[in-house]
Structures are given as C-alpha cells and as structure tokens.
Design an enzyme around this catalytic site. Structure first.
Site, short mmCIF file in Angstrom:
data_model
loop_
_atom_site.label_atom_id
_atom_site.label_comp_id
_atom_site.label_asym_id
_atom_site.label_seq_id
_atom_site.Cartn_x
_atom_site.Cartn_y
_atom_site.Cartn_z
N TYR A 1 0.83 -1.20 0.00
CA TYR A 1 0.00 0.00 0.00
C TYR A 1 0.87 1.25 0.00
O TYR A 1 1.40 1.67 1.03
CB TYR A 1 -0.93 0.02 1.22
CG TYR A 1 -1.86 -1.17 1.32
CD1 TYR A 1 -2.20 -1.94 0.21
CD2 TYR A 1 -2.39 -1.55 2.55
CE1 TYR A 1 -3.05 -3.02 0.31
CE2 TYR A 1 -3.24 -2.63 2.66
CZ TYR A 1 -3.56 -3.37 1.54
OH TYR A 1 -4.41 -4.45 1.65
N HIS B 1 0.28 -12.28 1.29
CA HIS B 1 -0.46 -11.31 0.49
C HIS B 1 -0.46 -11.68 -0.99
O HIS B 1 0.58 -11.68 -1.65
CB HIS B 1 0.17 -9.92 0.65
CG HIS B 1 -0.73 -8.79 0.26
ND1 HIS B 1 -0.29 -7.48 0.14
CD2 HIS B 1 -2.06 -8.77 -0.03
CE1 HIS B 1 -1.31 -6.73 -0.20
NE2 HIS B 1 -2.39 -7.47 -0.32
#
Length: 307
Positions: free
Chosen positions: A47, A133
């Site tokens: 992010y 992830h």
C-alpha cells in the site's frame, strides 16, 4: 489473539490509493477511526510502497499498544528503483513516487525480512497478525508451500500472534485454509452481498480458521452501483452492475440502504471475526461506523439469502 472488533480499518487509502492525501489528512482519517471505536488496523508494504505502514505507525505511536490490533502482510519486498523514481506508481493505482519496486518473495528468509522491514516502517516491535499477500498473483503452489510454514514458524516463535492469508482468489484462499496451519483468512471481495463465497466459508468453518471480510463493497459497487464505477479496482462488468442494482432495490423495499446491508452481511456468519473497510475521509469512517449499528430487518436477509 485479541478480539478484532466488528469493524476494522483497512489502511490502503492512507497509502495514497487512487489519490494523494497529506500526512495531516491521513492522520485525521485514522483519528476518526479511533474515535469511532475501531481498534483493528490492517496495512501492507504494497500500500503506497510502504507509505501506509509509515503513516499508520506514526499514528499508532500516540496510542497505548495494548489497546489496538495491527496486521500487515508479506510476499512483496520493497527495493530501491531509482530508474522509476521520476514517475508515480500508477500501475498499482497508488499516487506515490515509484522510487521503490515490489519484489515477490515468499521464501522463509524473504518473509522474515519483510516482517522486519515492516516493523521498522511501523515503528513497532511486533505486529499481531501477519498475512501472506496475494500469492495467487505470483506462483500460488510454490508460494503456499514455502510461505505457510514460514508464517507458522514466526507464530510459534512468538513473533506474531496469528498467521493468515489475504487474497481475492477463492482458489488461493481454499488451498491455504485447507493446509491446516493458519488462523485467519482475509477474504477480499469474495464474501459480500454480491459474491457469497460459500465454499471458502465452509472450509473456514470446518478448519476453525477465522474470516476477516475485506473489500465488502467490491471497490464501491455495493456502495453506489453506477456505470463508470469500480469493481475489483477496474471497470464494472454489466452483469455485476445489474446484480448490485437488484440488491439495492431489495434493500430500499425494506427501508435499508445498500451499503448498510453490505457492511453488516458478513458479520452474520459466525466464522467472521471482523469486517475491514477502507475510507479516504473522516466522514467516510464515521459513516461506516454508523452503518454497522443500523438495525436491519430479518426479512431483508431472508429475501437476499443472507443466512
């Protein structure tokens, strides 16, 4: 593992997802989450190329460590990329300079290095939860084969309290859950009013893996279904738009808004530990906190098939 609370905050927006925000604006969003009673915060190196972790860490430094739960993710290492530093990370939809690049690494050493680097960015000595992830975007079978034991080892060493997977791929979620070594599955976009991922949910029930429901608005489609909106971070397919509009009509007949129902739907499943929602403004945070408290008639769930 500590209780997560019904509503958590997903910190992709404070990593400049879609648009840039100032440090002050990011802090205001996080403060609104705290004031709204949110105590679970989720982030990732992905992010904003670490920006989300840095901003979240700076905010959490002002709060008592025992009062919140924080998770981050592994699988993408951040490495210098001076040759791309003069442009933005547009390919990943983050409005940050692309001075770093993501390097896939689900090896035991890579996962340990990723955790150490995340802790440095966060300014913390530990995180509570660590997720693999998006292994489905790289080499799923190989990444699960190395990543799951590596996460389990970190948990067994006491470096994290819980290990999990975060993905929007039902295939990846099912394979990881069925491996039998994880505690949580962050199910992104697959357990929503529009896509009730029953096979994944059933596997979690059978194995005792807790679900953290993320992307429950399907990139905004279950908030404001409209042409030109987003779905899976891209354009909305016509059939998905029609489905969301049909659900919105049912909600309206029962005096409930679509986002109110979308936010509460996952929490009806006993395996769900929390719903994690992003927000780009303090007002959006406060609105989500209000939505999760709205009383919804059982007749609406009966009509939608939502348990």
């Amino acid at each position: 593992m500590a209780e997560l609370g019904g509503l958590g905050y997903g910190a992709a927006n404070v990593g400049n997802l879609y648009r840039a925000m100032t440090d002050e604006d990011a802090r205001a969003v996080l403060e609104a989450a705290w004031e709204s009673g949110i105590r679970y915060f989720d982030t990732a190196p992905h992010y904003g190329l670490g920006l989300s972790e840095r901003r979240l860490g700076a905010f959490l430094a002002t709060k008592p460590r025992a009062e919140y739960v924080v998770s981050t993710k592994v699988g993408r290492l951040l490495r210098p990329s001076p040759e791309t530093a003069n442009r933005l990370d547009d390919a990943n939809q983050f409005a940050v300079p692309a001075s770093l690049r993501r390097v896939w690494d689900f090896s035991a050493d890579g996962i340990r290095a990723s955790l150490e680097e995340s802790l440095e960015r966060l300014g913390l000595s530990e995180v509570d939860i660590l997720y693999l992830h998006d292994p489905d975007e790289h080499d799923l079978a190989a990444d699960l084969a190395t990543g799951i034991p590596a996460l389990a080892a970190l948990r067994d060493e006491g470096l994290v309290s819980a290990a999990g997977i975060g993905s929007k791929s039902s295939e990846a979620l099912l394979a990881a859950v069925r491996a039998g070594a994880l505690d949580l599955a962050m199910v992104a976009g697959r357990y929503t009013l529009l896509e009730q991922a029953n096979e994944v949910v059933a596997a979690c029930r059978e194995t005792g893996v807790g679900i953290v429901a993320a992307a429950i608005f399907n990139s905004g489609l279950l908030s404001k279904p409209r042409p030109g909106g987003r779905y899976e971070y891209g354009a909305v397919p016509p059939e998905r738009l029609q489905g969301a509009r049909r659900i919105a009509e049912v909600c309206e007949r029962h005096g409930v808004t679509l986002p109110e129902a979308a936010l509460q739907f996952p929490l009806r499943e006993p395996a769900v530990r929390s719903v994690v929602v992003g927000a780009a403004t303090p007002e959006q945070v406060r609105e989500n906190a209000r939505r999760i408290e709205v009383e919804i008639p059982e007749a609406l769930w009966d009509e939608l098939g939502g348990r």
